[in-house]
Write a protein that holds these residues in place. Structure first.
Motif, PDB file in Angstrom:
ATOM      1  N   ASN A 109       1.003  -1.373   0.097  1.00  7.62           N
ATOM      2  CA  ASN A 109      -0.120  -0.027   0.063  1.00  7.62           C
ATOM      3  C   ASN A 109       0.826   1.195  -0.146  1.00  7.62           C
ATOM      4  O   ASN A 109       0.606   2.277  -0.774  1.00  7.62           O
ATOM      5  N   ALA A 110       2.056   1.338   0.706  1.00  7.17           N
ATOM      6  CA  ALA A 110       2.915   2.404   0.667  1.00  7.17           C
ATOM      7  C   ALA A 110       3.445   2.564  -0.623  1.00  7.17           C
ATOM      8  O   ALA A 110       3.884   3.882  -0.956  1.00  7.17           O
ATOM      9  N   LEU A 111       3.894   1.590  -1.466  1.00  9.67           N
ATOM     10  CA  LEU A 111       4.240   1.780  -2.639  1.00  9.67           C
ATOM     11  C   LEU A 111       3.341   2.552  -3.698  1.00  9.67           C
ATOM     12  O   LEU A 111       3.912   3.090  -4.475  1.00  9.67           O
ATOM     13  N   ARG A 112       2.298   1.922  -3.664  1.00 11.06           N
ATOM     14  CA  ARG A 112       1.038   2.566  -4.294  1.00 11.06           C
ATOM     15  C   ARG A 112       1.039   4.103  -4.110  1.00 11.06           C
ATOM     16  O   ARG A 112       0.872   4.848  -5.028  1.00 11.06           O
ATOM     17  N   ARG A 113       1.326   4.494  -2.890  1.00  9.58           N
ATOM     18  CA  ARG A 113       1.204   5.866  -2.656  1.00  9.58           C
ATOM     19  C   ARG A 113       2.563   6.389  -2.706  1.00  9.58           C
ATOM     20  O   ARG A 113       2.838   7.777  -2.369  1.00  9.58           O
ATOM     21  N   ASN A 114       3.537   5.923  -3.416  1.00 15.27           N
ATOM     22  CA  ASN A 114       4.943   6.369  -3.566  1.00 15.27           C
ATOM     23  C   ASN A 114       5.705   6.702  -2.347  1.00 15.27           C
ATOM     24  O   ASN A 114       6.493   7.441  -2.362  1.00 15.27           O
ATOM     25  N   PHE A 119       7.759   1.705   2.377  1.00 18.54           N
ATOM     26  CA  PHE A 119       7.746   0.462   1.466  1.00 18.54           C
ATOM     27  C   PHE A 119       9.180  -0.162   2.013  1.00 18.54           C
ATOM     28  O   PHE A 119       9.064  -1.322   2.262  1.00 18.54           O
ATOM     29  N   ARG A 120      10.061   0.244   1.696  1.00 21.04           N
ATOM     30  CA  ARG A 120      11.460  -0.255   1.939  1.00 21.04           C
ATOM     31  C   ARG A 120      11.499  -0.904   3.422  1.00 21.04           C
ATOM     32  O   ARG A 120      12.047  -2.054   3.677  1.00 21.04           O
ATOM     33  N   PHE A 121      11.280  -0.074   4.403  1.00 20.24           N
ATOM     34  CA  PHE A 121      11.268  -0.570   5.581  1.00 20.24           C
ATOM     35  C   PHE A 121      10.428  -2.074   6.019  1.00 20.24           C
ATOM     36  O   PHE A 121      10.556  -3.026   6.770  1.00 20.24           O
ATOM     37  N   LEU A 122       9.050  -1.638   5.601  1.00 20.75           N
ATOM     38  CA  LEU A 122       8.256  -2.782   5.987  1.00 20.75           C
ATOM     39  C   LEU A 122       8.493  -4.168   4.935  1.00 20.75           C
ATOM     40  O   LEU A 122       8.479  -5.172   5.386  1.00 20.75           O
ATOM     41  N   PRO A 185      16.045   4.464  -9.812  1.00 22.48           N
ATOM     42  CA  PRO A 185      15.291   5.517  -9.912  1.00 22.48           C
ATOM     43  C   PRO A 185      14.114   5.283 -11.060  1.00 22.48           C
ATOM     44  O   PRO A 185      14.236   4.794 -12.093  1.00 22.48           O
ATOM     45  N   GLY A 186      12.985   5.754 -10.524  1.00 26.12           N
ATOM     46  CA  GLY A 186      11.949   5.672 -11.498  1.00 26.12           C
ATOM     47  C   GLY A 186      11.357   4.331 -11.805  1.00 26.12           C
ATOM     48  O   GLY A 186      10.674   3.974 -12.811  1.00 26.12           O
ATOM     49  N   ASN A 187      11.890   3.292 -11.187  1.00 24.22           N
ATOM     50  CA  ASN A 187      11.307   1.827 -11.348  1.00 24.22           C
ATOM     51  C   ASN A 187      10.162   1.570 -11.280  1.00 24.22           C
ATOM     52  O   ASN A 187       9.364   0.867 -12.188  1.00 24.22           O
ATOM     53  N   TYR A 188       9.395   2.194 -10.278  1.00 21.26           N
ATOM     54  CA  TYR A 188       8.058   1.724  -9.973  1.00 21.26           C
ATOM     55  C   TYR A 188       7.036   2.873 -10.448  1.00 21.26           C
ATOM     56  O   TYR A 188       5.805   2.899 -10.288  1.00 21.26           O
ATOM     57  N   ASN A 189       7.453   3.920 -11.402  1.00 19.83           N
ATOM     58  CA  ASN A 189       6.824   4.922 -11.784  1.00 19.83           C
ATOM     59  C   ASN A 189       5.512   4.344 -12.799  1.00 19.83           C
ATOM     60  O   ASN A 189       4.422   4.950 -12.576  1.00 19.83           O
ATOM     61  N   LYS A 190       5.746   3.464 -13.668  1.00 18.91           N
ATOM     62  CA  LYS A 190       4.639   2.890 -14.496  1.00 18.91           C
ATOM     63  C   LYS A 190       4.036   1.814 -13.752  1.00 18.91           C
ATOM     64  O   LYS A 190       3.080   1.222 -14.561  1.00 18.91           O
TER      65      LYS A 190
END
Length: 221
Positions: A109-114, A119-122, A185-190
């Protein structure tokens, strides 16, 4: 502007009629009205769900075999063998694995909210919990009073826990891969398809362990 291509839903069962009654978290795993041709994420998720269903059949065949053997063999435990022990160590190991599902979902969920740092910690916490389970299972194996060739109890126990452990290891490897990719960098932008299916796979692993734990340990208690 490029026009979207819409796939026509030609399935004999109209899932959309029943889909509206499902919770939102479940809706994203089911197809809807054929879908857009550009909806690679939705189609990929649905394809992965089908894959997990096939994995469920494999586990189900193992579980049913175990139940059938237990019910038809009175000499389940050889003389001097007490079988898997429902120890505090095993229960702690189980609680840690099952609790990891409540960690990895907020991570996705944190990754979805950028929110990459969260995200990394969890995500890293989930990796640690999965690794702890694997190490704990290895320690448990080393302390058991039976081996793979010790009758039916040995062969079934090691096949079931070993096959599940292989899935846990696969999940940890996938999580490490997704964590490393988060530093690109930008890996999860799309999109974050990889993280989504990894989360789904981890929930599957945890659910399977609930059944295996009940069969292998609670049935023995």
């Amino acid at each position: 502007m490029q026009r979207r291509t819409i796939h026509i839903d030609e399935s004999p069962i109209r899932l959309e009629k029943w889909r509206q009654y499902l919770p939102n978290w479940l809706k994203r795993f089911l197809p809807s009205g054929g879908g857009n041709a550009e909806d690679h994420h939705g189609k990929g998720i649905f394809g992965f769900v089908v894959f997990l269903l096939s994995e469920s059949i494999v586990f189900l065949s193992f579980i049913l075999t175990y139940v059938a053997l237990r019910l038809t063999h009175t000499d389940w435990l050889p003389p001097g063998v007490k079988g898997p022990d429902l120890s505090t160590f095993v229960m702690i190991n189980t609680v840690i694995l099952l609790s990891s599902s409540f960690v990895i979902q907020p991570a996705e969920n944190a990754l979805r909210r950028n929110q990459l740092n969260k995200f990394r910690f969890l995500w890293l916490t989930t990796i640690a919990m999965g690794t702890y389970f694997l190490v704990g299972q290895g320690i448990e194996w080393s302390q058991l009073d039976f081996g793979l060739t010790t009758g039916l109890v040995g062969s079934t126990f090691y096949v079931l826990t070993g096959f599940h452990g292989l899935h846990v290891l696969t999940g940890v490897i996938l999580q490490v891969t997704m964590l490393v990719r988060s530093f690109i960098p930008g890996n999860y932008n799309k999109g974050h398809f990889g993280a989504s299916v990894t989360t789904l796979f981890w929930h599957f692993v945890d659910i399977v362990w609930v059944f295996l734990f009940s069969l292998l340990y609670l049935w023995q208690a």
